[in-house]
Design a protein around this motif. Structure first.
Motif, short mmCIF file in Angstrom:
data_model
loop_
_atom_site.label_atom_id
_atom_site.label_comp_id
_atom_site.label_asym_id
_atom_site.label_seq_id
_atom_site.Cartn_x
_atom_site.Cartn_y
_atom_site.Cartn_z
N ASN A 61 53.54 -8.44 4.08
CA ASN A 61 54.70 -9.09 3.45
C ASN A 61 54.59 -9.17 1.93
OD1 ASN A 61 52.76 -11.02 3.15
ND2 ASN A 61 53.88 -12.66 4.19
N GLY A 62 53.54 -8.59 1.35
CA GLY A 62 53.37 -8.59 -0.09
C GLY A 62 52.51 -9.71 -0.63
N THR A 63 52.14 -10.65 0.22
CA THR A 63 51.24 -11.74 -0.19
C THR A 63 49.82 -11.19 -0.33
OG1 THR A 63 52.57 -13.46 0.85
CG2 THR A 63 50.25 -13.95 0.52
N ALA A 64 49.09 -11.70 -1.32
CA ALA A 64 47.72 -11.21 -1.55
C ALA A 64 46.75 -12.38 -1.59
CB ALA A 64 47.63 -10.43 -2.86
N GLN A 65 45.61 -12.20 -0.93
CA GLN A 65 44.52 -13.15 -0.99
C GLN A 65 43.56 -12.70 -2.08
OE1 GLN A 65 44.69 -15.87 0.85
NE2 GLN A 65 46.48 -15.12 1.99
N TRP A 66 43.40 -13.54 -3.10
CA TRP A 66 42.52 -13.21 -4.23
C TRP A 66 41.18 -13.91 -4.10
CZ3 TRP A 66 43.27 -10.83 -9.26
CH2 TRP A 66 44.46 -10.09 -9.35
N ARG A 67 40.13 -13.19 -4.46
CA ARG A 67 38.78 -13.74 -4.49
C ARG A 67 38.09 -13.18 -5.73
NH1 ARG A 67 34.73 -15.43 -0.61
NH2 ARG A 67 32.64 -14.90 -1.35
N ILE A 68 37.68 -14.06 -6.64
CA ILE A 68 37.02 -13.65 -7.88
C ILE A 68 35.62 -14.23 -7.88
CG2 ILE A 68 37.12 -13.66 -10.39
CD1 ILE A 68 40.13 -14.18 -10.15
N GLU A 69 34.61 -13.36 -7.88
CA GLU A 69 33.22 -13.79 -7.81
C GLU A 69 32.51 -13.51 -9.13
OE1 GLU A 69 31.05 -12.06 -4.64
OE2 GLU A 69 32.38 -12.80 -3.05
N TYR A 70 31.81 -14.52 -9.63
CA TYR A 70 30.91 -14.36 -10.77
C TYR A 70 29.49 -14.41 -10.23
CZ TYR A 70 35.01 -15.48 -13.61
OH TYR A 70 36.25 -15.48 -14.19
N ARG A 71 28.74 -13.32 -10.38
CA ARG A 71 27.41 -13.21 -9.79
C ARG A 71 26.34 -13.20 -10.88
NH1 ARG A 71 28.59 -8.27 -5.47
NH2 ARG A 71 30.12 -9.38 -4.18
N THR A 72 25.34 -14.04 -10.69
CA THR A 72 24.22 -14.12 -11.63
C THR A 72 22.92 -13.97 -10.87
OG1 THR A 72 25.44 -15.63 -13.07
CG2 THR A 72 23.05 -15.58 -13.31
N ARG A 73 22.09 -13.03 -11.27
CA ARG A 73 20.81 -12.83 -10.59
C ARG A 73 19.86 -13.97 -10.94
NH1 ARG A 73 18.21 -7.07 -11.24
NH2 ARG A 73 20.20 -6.60 -10.22
N LEU A 74 19.32 -14.61 -9.93
CA LEU A 74 18.42 -15.75 -10.12
C LEU A 74 16.98 -15.26 -10.09
CD1 LEU A 74 20.23 -18.39 -7.86
CD2 LEU A 74 20.59 -17.86 -10.29
N ASP A 75 16.58 -14.59 -11.18
CA ASP A 75 15.24 -14.03 -11.25
C ASP A 75 14.40 -14.72 -12.32
OD1 ASP A 75 16.63 -13.13 -13.42
OD2 ASP A 75 16.33 -10.99 -13.04
N ASP A 76 14.85 -15.90 -12.76
CA ASP A 76 14.14 -16.66 -13.79
C ASP A 76 14.22 -18.14 -13.42
OD1 ASP A 76 14.61 -18.37 -16.49
OD2 ASP A 76 13.14 -16.76 -16.83
N PRO A 77 13.13 -18.89 -13.50
CA PRO A 77 13.14 -20.30 -13.11
C PRO A 77 14.16 -21.12 -13.88
CG PRO A 77 10.88 -19.53 -13.34
CD PRO A 77 11.76 -18.44 -13.86
N ASN A 78 14.32 -20.87 -15.17
CA ASN A 78 15.28 -21.63 -15.97
C ASN A 78 16.72 -21.34 -15.54
OD1 ASN A 78 13.27 -22.86 -17.55
ND2 ASN A 78 13.25 -21.14 -19.00
N VAL A 79 17.01 -20.07 -15.28
CA VAL A 79 18.35 -19.70 -14.84
C VAL A 79 18.63 -20.30 -13.47
CG1 VAL A 79 19.84 -17.78 -14.18
CG2 VAL A 79 18.40 -17.59 -16.21
#
Length: 341
Positions: A61-79
């Protein structure tokens, strides 16, 4: 002009949104003072995002499900610690962390409605965060919403793109647009970096032109034949069941023996013809048949490819987000990624 402004407005939201004191930008997420909480509590370590993944699932019907992901690699204790603080803040006040973002989305939808003349609205707004292992560990912040009237629908055709005219993707940003089953792709502009059975994927950097990205789909001419095939399959099943009971009653055969006798003749299988699959689909097929994970060398041997060709296909799939890879000793191991879809 209105469509261009609408797409630029959405672009600013996608690649650089300021959410209640925490900047979740295309480049950096900084946990600072939030509603009176000291920066010492939430942390002040910069969290550089490694990638942005945008998924748009278009309905009939033209409706769209949007999903926006921000990905950060957790390879540092501070991060890792900074992302944990960000998670706690989001969970304690989701509204505060999404109000600015979704107010902007509503404005974008209104601008697109004005530019296209098509009635639009946004609903089902939400934000969440999670730690995901793919198998590397990532911190992921996800924004979701439903965009009603996103695609234009005319008869048996669906057209996507007029609401995103002039959109662009930066480096390490990807966008996937999918369409409903029973439809076939008739046009895509500019050419997609990857094509699936029911979706196309672009990988940044991409600067889309006017009226782009453009995707058109039409109801498959084989859709009616598919439904007829279901009817014929039901008829065939009825015949098999009848044969089963005939063997059972006339010969005194046990039900299990009757089923084995009816199934003893070799018949066609449901496995897809490898010649009809793209190189990417063939690799995914191998992984699916091996439980979602296999050594790259096993893929080389099964498909009969050179190591160079296999490496090229694997690289495209990894950049597309379809698979992940990691080292196990001297071997490269491939696994199907969980995009959350």
């Amino acid at each position: 002009m209105g469509g261009r402004l609408a797409s630029v407005s959405l672009l600013v939201l996608v690649v650089g949104s300021v959410v209640a004191g925490s900047t979740l930008a295309s480049r950096t997420v900084r946990a600072e003072r939030v509603d009176g909480v000291d920066a010492a509590t939430t942390g002040t370590t910069d969290i550089e995002r490694d990638s942005v993944f945008i998924r748009v699932d278009v309905a009939e019907n033209g409706t769209a499900q949007w999903r926006i992901e921000y990905r950060t690699r957790l390879d540092d204790p501070n991060v890792t610690a900074a992302f944990g603080a960000l998670q706690r803040d989001i969970r304690s006040n989701r509204t505060a962390y999404s109000r600015s973002f979704f107010d902007g989305i509503r404005g974008t939808i209104a601008a697109a409605e004005n530019a296209t003349g098509r009635k639009m609205s946004g609903t089902n707004f939400g934000v969440e965060s999670e730690v995901r292992r793919l198998p590397r560990t990532y911190g992921v912040v996800v924004y979701r919403f439903t965009w009603h009237g996103f695609a234009a629908v005319t008869g048996d055709r669906i057209r996507v793109g007029d609401a995103l005219s002039g959109f662009f993707l930066d480096r390490n940003e990807r966008m996937l647009v999918s369409w409903p089953s029973g439809y076939e792709l008739t046009e895509v502009r500019p050419p997609a970096d990857a094509r699936r059975k029911d979706a196309v994927v672009w990988r940044g950097p991409v600067d889309f032109g006017p009226s782009e990205p453009r995707i058109e789909m039409a109801r498959s001419t084989g859709f009616a034949r598919h439904r007829l095939g279901i009817v014929l399959a039901l008829v065939a099943l009825t015949t098999v069941v009848g044969g089963f009971w005939g063997l059972y009653r006339r010969r005194g055969t046990t039900p299990l023996q009757a089923v084995r006798r009816l199934a003893s003749d070799d018949g066609p299988t449901d496995d897809p013809d490898p010649e009809l699959l793209s190189n990417e689909e063939r690799v995914v097929d191998v992984l699916e048949r091996r439980g979602g994970r296999a050594k790259q060398q096993a893929v080389v041997e099964e498909l009969g490819w050179t190591e160079a060709k296999t490496s090229q296909v694997v690289t495209r799939l990894r950049e597309d987000g379809t698979i992940e890879s990691f080292r196990l000793g001297r071997e490269n191991v491939l696994s199907l990624a969980d995009d959350g879809d």
